[in-house]
Write an enzyme that holds these catalytic residues in place. Sequence first.
Site, PDB file in Angstrom:
ATOM      1  N   TYR A   1       0.811  -1.222   0.000  1.00  0.00           N
ATOM      2  CA  TYR A   1       0.000   0.000   0.000  1.00  0.00           C
ATOM      3  C   TYR A   1       0.842   1.269   0.000  1.00  0.00           C
ATOM      4  O   TYR A   1       2.050   1.218   0.129  1.00  0.00           O
ATOM      5  CB  TYR A   1      -1.050  -0.021   1.097  1.00  0.00           C
ATOM      6  CG  TYR A   1      -0.619  -0.054   2.548  1.00  0.00           C
ATOM      7  CD1 TYR A   1      -1.573  -0.186   3.536  1.00  0.00           C
ATOM      8  CD2 TYR A   1       0.707   0.065   2.950  1.00  0.00           C
ATOM      9  CE1 TYR A   1      -1.232  -0.204   4.877  1.00  0.00           C
ATOM     10  CE2 TYR A   1       1.054   0.060   4.275  1.00  0.00           C
ATOM     11  CZ  TYR A   1       0.088  -0.066   5.241  1.00  0.00           C
ATOM     12  OH  TYR A   1       0.443  -0.071   6.562  1.00  0.00           O
ATOM     13  N   GLU A   2       0.153   2.400  -0.216  1.00  0.00           N
ATOM     14  CA  GLU A   2       0.784   3.712  -0.420  1.00  0.00           C
ATOM     15  C   GLU A   2       1.738   3.705  -1.614  1.00  0.00           C
ATOM     16  O   GLU A   2       2.803   4.323  -1.587  1.00  0.00           O
ATOM     17  CB  GLU A   2       1.515   4.179   0.847  1.00  0.00           C
ATOM     18  CG  GLU A   2       0.647   4.263   2.075  1.00  0.00           C
ATOM     19  CD  GLU A   2      -0.625   5.067   1.872  1.00  0.00           C
ATOM     20  OE1 GLU A   2      -0.676   5.887   0.934  1.00  0.00           O
ATOM     21  OE2 GLU A   2      -1.586   4.863   2.631  1.00  0.00           O
ATOM     22  N   GLY A   3       1.347   2.996  -2.655  1.00  0.00           N
ATOM     23  CA  GLY A   3       2.183   2.869  -3.839  1.00  0.00           C
ATOM     24  C   GLY A   3       3.078   1.664  -3.696  1.00  0.00           C
ATOM     25  O   GLY A   3       3.968   1.637  -2.846  1.00  0.00           O
TER      26      GLY A   3
ATOM     27  N   GLN B   1       7.279   2.776  -6.439  1.00  0.00           N
ATOM     28  CA  GLN B   1       8.334   3.588  -5.818  1.00  0.00           C
ATOM     29  C   GLN B   1       9.626   3.511  -6.646  1.00  0.00           C
ATOM     30  O   GLN B   1      10.334   4.517  -6.807  1.00  0.00           O
ATOM     31  CB  GLN B   1       8.609   3.124  -4.387  1.00  0.00           C
ATOM     32  CG  GLN B   1       7.403   3.106  -3.474  1.00  0.00           C
ATOM     33  CD  GLN B   1       6.687   4.431  -3.381  1.00  0.00           C
ATOM     34  OE1 GLN B   1       7.330   5.488  -3.335  1.00  0.00           O
ATOM     35  NE2 GLN B   1       5.368   4.398  -3.362  1.00  0.00           N
TER      36      GLN B   1
END
Length: 596
Positions: free
Chosen positions: A442-444, A449
């Site tokens: 999650y969060e990319g 990234q």
Amino acid sequence: MGQYVAPIRDMQFVLHEFLKVEEQLKELPAHAETDADIINQVLEEGAKFTSEVLFPLNHSGDREGCKHDAQAKTVTTPKGFKEAYKQYVDGGWAALACDPEFGGQGLPVVLNNSFYEMLNSSNQAWTMYPGLSHGAYECLKEHGTDEQKRLYLPKLVSGEWTGTMCLTEPHCGTDLGLLRSKAIPNDDGSWTITGNKIFISAGEHDMSDNILHLVLARVPDAPEGSKGISLFLVPKFLPNDDGSVGERNPIFCGAIEEKMGIHGNSTCQMNLDGAKGWIIGQPNKGLNAMFVFMNAARLGVGMQSLGLTEVAYQNALVYAKDRVQMRSLSGVKAPDKPADPIIVHPDVRRMLLTAKAYAEGARAFSSYVALQIDRELNHPDEEVRKEAADEVALLTPVIKAFITDNAWIATSEAMQVYGGHGYISEWGMEQYVRDARINLIYEGTNTIQSLDLLGRKILMDNGAKLRKFGEKVRAFVEENGTDEAMSEFVTPLGELGEKVGKLTMEIGMKAFQNQDEVGAAAVPYLRVVGHLVYSYFFAQMAKIALEKKDSGDKFYEAKLQTTRFYFARLYPETAMLIRQARSGAANLMALDADLF
């Protein structure tokens, strides 16, 4: 279940000896009065709160999970969570690093960062409730109107209200350009928002009086894709002018996701049925505003994984010293026992040292970046602020991906130390592995990234940000290159710095011919850069330890041995990674999709 003792000694080493934060903060008017005594006092009090209040709720919260009442459209958090949150708010912890203008204590981000490591070690699922509020606070502080700041920021700062980020929809995850949620303007300046969001961490709960949802949606006639996204503030309860909670807004939790870990956090499907909201920033510029929140969240996920690495290591170490199994290959070590403690076995030590090194490397790395954020926000020199901002932008994807990758490795190794007891839930270790695995996604995702690092942060500016960081590495290598005691650290650091430069140039040249070369190289490339960062910081910490190794403090001997382990056992991964990154896209793209 198990234990957690905040690693205050290593935190103090990183802050006071490695980063020399007291000297650095004196250059920042907002933090010039923050001295070592204040820092140490906050660390000590934070250690008490996290170990005594939060850690005992971690295992029980995982087993109990959250409960969704479909009829009432409410979510109940595990037993003890709400009470712990009240203690957190009453203790002023929510306000630690927030602006005094809005009721904050005005302490530096670098100190708050250490506290969040403790929070995540003790209970990651619980920490996500207040943790997301920091991102909402930063986003509103930078992009909100004066009225929005007046009405909402004091409530976020105090912890009375919490925040969420509502991005993902059932048909789109990372590709936010596909989102369908709609916002229609009203005559009073508000907007009516309709849509469905999924995977919303802490989207509904019973811990705070109100929840402020930051929601991405499209306004009428918005451009297609990511250029047509706007950001809206949608409260669970509409606030009255005096800041009190008013009528319920129709943004409801339709269900909570059943997931592999972080069971104590409510991951919600949120339905907006004509909910009332207010735009943040300009129409169609929502991603720009939301990136403030997203970057804060990415740094936060790195801290989640540092916390898990540390607590898993601590408990595996205790177990390895207590559990007896077989005799040492080099001779009996505990003749008074039927077998030797398993810590005498070389591979058990390898597993423990892997977790220890990755925890200490992440602590130095994340604290360094947090200090750069303080400099970016508060340094009086505009050029210094710009340089710090560039470095934070470069290193943010590395913090998110490299630290979470390493936590997956470290928690798995820590669980392995337990043998068969490792996957039995009563010991608590398998929870850390489950929780850690989520952080890579999650969060990319970590692939996203990696693409961000290589494609946007490095190749897009022709490597300017990377070269500036490389100059720091080269300066350190040159300064210490003639020190024989430092050669075992400086030589591999210097070699890796040169290899990263050459690898970057090679990938950049290939990308001119075929953009798939960036996608093919990105993931191993990020890990190479991660090791460059860790090598640089470990070498600096080794220099301090060498200077103080005769002080009689065994801490410095342990730091040196951990650094030697890192360079001997973990750093060599870079040779394989560089070869993978150079191998190109053809071995990935040549096989026809129908032949898989």
